[in-house]
Write an enzyme that holds these catalytic residues in place. Sequence first.
Site, PDB file in Angstrom:
ATOM      1  N   ARG A   1       0.849  -1.188   0.000  1.00 56.42           N
ATOM      2  CA  ARG A   1       0.000   0.000   0.000  1.00 56.42           C
ATOM      3  C   ARG A   1       0.890   1.245   0.000  1.00 56.42           C
ATOM      4  O   ARG A   1       2.032   1.198   0.468  1.00 56.42           O
ATOM      5  CB  ARG A   1      -0.915  -0.002   1.218  1.00 56.42           C
ATOM      6  CG  ARG A   1      -1.876  -1.187   1.258  1.00 56.42           C
ATOM      7  CD  ARG A   1      -2.721  -1.207   2.514  1.00 56.42           C
ATOM      8  NE  ARG A   1      -3.647  -2.343   2.509  1.00 56.42           N
ATOM      9  CZ  ARG A   1      -3.362  -3.541   2.994  1.00 56.42           C
ATOM     10  NH1 ARG A   1      -2.169  -3.777   3.531  1.00 56.42           N
ATOM     11  NH2 ARG A   1      -4.249  -4.515   2.957  1.00 56.42           N
TER      12      ARG A   1
ATOM     13  N   LYS B   1      -2.554  -2.473   7.700  1.00 62.21           N
ATOM     14  CA  LYS B   1      -3.990  -2.270   7.833  1.00 62.21           C
ATOM     15  C   LYS B   1      -4.596  -3.285   8.803  1.00 62.21           C
ATOM     16  O   LYS B   1      -5.486  -2.945   9.585  1.00 62.21           O
ATOM     17  CB  LYS B   1      -4.651  -2.398   6.457  1.00 62.21           C
ATOM     18  CG  LYS B   1      -6.125  -2.075   6.438  1.00 62.21           C
ATOM     19  CD  LYS B   1      -6.661  -2.139   5.014  1.00 62.21           C
ATOM     20  CE  LYS B   1      -8.151  -1.799   4.981  1.00 62.21           C
ATOM     21  NZ  LYS B   1      -8.675  -1.866   3.589  1.00 62.21           N
TER      22      LYS B   1
ATOM     23  N   HIS C   1      -2.872   3.141  -5.384  1.00 60.07           N
ATOM     24  CA  HIS C   1      -3.383   1.923  -4.757  1.00 60.07           C
ATOM     25  C   HIS C   1      -3.794   0.895  -5.808  1.00 60.07           C
ATOM     26  O   HIS C   1      -3.816  -0.313  -5.555  1.00 60.07           O
ATOM     27  CB  HIS C   1      -4.581   2.267  -3.864  1.00 60.07           C
ATOM     28  CG  HIS C   1      -4.799   1.287  -2.749  1.00 60.07           C
ATOM     29  ND1 HIS C   1      -5.246   0.010  -2.965  1.00 60.07           N
ATOM     30  CD2 HIS C   1      -4.625   1.395  -1.405  1.00 60.07           C
ATOM     31  CE1 HIS C   1      -5.348  -0.632  -1.809  1.00 60.07           C
ATOM     32  NE2 HIS C   1      -4.969   0.182  -0.858  1.00 60.07           N
TER      33      HIS C   1
ATOM     34  N   ARG D   1      -1.657  -2.325  -6.838  1.00 57.09           N
ATOM     35  CA  ARG D   1      -1.856  -3.637  -6.196  1.00 57.09           C
ATOM     36  C   ARG D   1      -2.871  -4.461  -6.990  1.00 57.09           C
ATOM     37  O   ARG D   1      -2.694  -5.681  -7.168  1.00 57.09           O
ATOM     38  CB  ARG D   1      -2.328  -3.446  -4.759  1.00 57.09           C
ATOM     39  CG  ARG D   1      -1.233  -2.973  -3.820  1.00 57.09           C
ATOM     40  CD  ARG D   1      -1.792  -2.361  -2.542  1.00 57.09           C
ATOM     41  NE  ARG D   1      -2.754  -3.197  -1.850  1.00 57.09           N
ATOM     42  CZ  ARG D   1      -2.447  -4.209  -1.036  1.00 57.09           C
ATOM     43  NH1 ARG D   1      -1.172  -4.536  -0.857  1.00 57.09           N
ATOM     44  NH2 ARG D   1      -3.384  -4.895  -0.416  1.00 57.09           N
TER      45      ARG D   1
ATOM     46  N   HIS E   1      -3.781  -9.658   2.249  1.00 58.41           N
ATOM     47  CA  HIS E   1      -5.245  -9.756   2.338  1.00 58.41           C
ATOM     48  C   HIS E   1      -5.665 -10.830   3.312  1.00 58.41           C
ATOM     49  O   HIS E   1      -6.763 -10.778   3.863  1.00 58.41           O
ATOM     50  CB  HIS E   1      -5.851 -10.068   0.965  1.00 58.41           C
ATOM     51  CG  HIS E   1      -5.908  -8.874   0.074  1.00 58.41           C
ATOM     52  ND1 HIS E   1      -6.149  -8.964  -1.285  1.00 58.41           N
ATOM     53  CD2 HIS E   1      -5.761  -7.549   0.332  1.00 58.41           C
ATOM     54  CE1 HIS E   1      -6.150  -7.750  -1.811  1.00 58.41           C
ATOM     55  NE2 HIS E   1      -5.915  -6.884  -0.861  1.00 58.41           N
TER      56      HIS E   1
ATOM     57  N   TYR F   1       0.926 -25.824   3.272  1.00 66.96           N
ATOM     58  CA  TYR F   1       2.297 -26.034   2.781  1.00 66.96           C
ATOM     59  C   TYR F   1       3.217 -26.365   3.952  1.00 66.96           C
ATOM     60  O   TYR F   1       2.969 -25.986   5.086  1.00 66.96           O
ATOM     61  CB  TYR F   1       2.837 -24.756   2.118  1.00 66.96           C
ATOM     62  CG  TYR F   1       1.947 -24.161   1.056  1.00 66.96           C
ATOM     63  CD1 TYR F   1       2.121 -24.486  -0.279  1.00 66.96           C
ATOM     64  CD2 TYR F   1       0.940 -23.254   1.399  1.00 66.96           C
ATOM     65  CE1 TYR F   1       1.314 -23.928  -1.262  1.00 66.96           C
ATOM     66  CE2 TYR F   1       0.124 -22.689   0.424  1.00 66.96           C
ATOM     67  CZ  TYR F   1       0.316 -23.041  -0.900  1.00 66.96           C
ATOM     68  OH  TYR F   1      -0.478 -22.493  -1.859  1.00 66.96           O
TER      69      TYR F   1
END
Length: 406
Positions: free
Chosen positions: A247, A274, A336, A339, A362, A372
């Site tokens: 961001r 965020k 932005h 992204r 996210h 994994y």
Amino acid sequence: MPISPFKLTDLEIQNFSPKNGEQLIADGNCLFVRVRGNSKSFRYTYTHHLTKKKVHISLGAYRKLSLADARIKTKEFNELRKQRIDPKEHWLSQTIYKNNNALVNFELLTRSWLATIESSLSEKYYRNIERAFENHLFVYIGSIRLEDITQSIIIDALRPLERQGKHETLRKLYLNIKKVMDFGVISGIIKSHALIYSRDVFTKPKPQLFPALKPNEIAELLSTTSNADLHPKTHSLFLWQLESMTRPSEACSVKWSDIDMKKKVWVIPGTKMKNRKEHHVCITDTMFSILHEMHAFRGSSDYVFPSFSDPGGHMNSQTVNSMLKRVGFAGRTVSHGLRALASTTLNELDYDRDIIEIALAHVDKNEVRATYNRAEYKKQRRLLAEGWSQIIENGRKGINPVEETW
């Protein structure tokens, strides 16, 4: 004749009109007149002797409080500081607890709550919270007694923000109002309150997606920015943000101490994220080149992208946004949106969706990591970062990764 430490006159205050926004006029001895539009009020501003942070006390509106009385209160506060007594804490205790809570109104309770949270917040974040109350609430409900505060009174006070479309400001302010009233209950100032936050009370904002370029426009983006007359720091910040998929606020505030050269990882502290969780970004060869170029501008700055005007600060989060407008991408993309460009491109090229979402911060890496083993997870993160970096490099050569098929 001794020179007065004060320098403002009533006439100067009456005639003063700020050119734009808010302005503070110094009177002397930590007393200021805050002017915002037609509103004028007195403010006492000082540095806390322990936290070393700036502290503000609103003394009252100009005319309701005279300049002479504001100076008297200023002298009282300065005397308290000489005794290492914090004026704000003293003022709140005298105002609220001295009168057995009988005369406490919404503004006084809010000021008390603000005083308790100030030391745990950055000065900028604290001032944003304080300013929101001052600009949008105190004028409507500041003088209302706590026992008279109802849900409908709060909703009516916030309706102007709803009409202005300031939905995020409204949401944050309502949540902070509830924290203020909760503080009143916990502190024993009030017995209870009936405030309940509900999104259904106000109209819901229409979701607005950031404009973003398509994958087949990457070459145009890189060619345009490379040939534009940009400051090297601005161009480097743009490339860093594009490569890292971060961001704007995260990209511009990276510190040299956040970079782990050995592990080739940029560690972003949770306080800057965020979702408030630490985030790791794989550093590619191109990003290392950017760091090498930015080292020439380092000087004594802690930041990789030091401010143009503030020696101790970093570049503005809107720098890349402004640059994109200047070079012709206004309406087509914003910073932005870089992204979204990365996400769309990598998904269309069939990279692992989960890894893409982690790279964009996210989702929590722990939510995906179970799929994994540790080695495979690191390998996938690195492959994604290097793959995106190669796409950008190809774009510099005029090659787009995905040609338009619709």
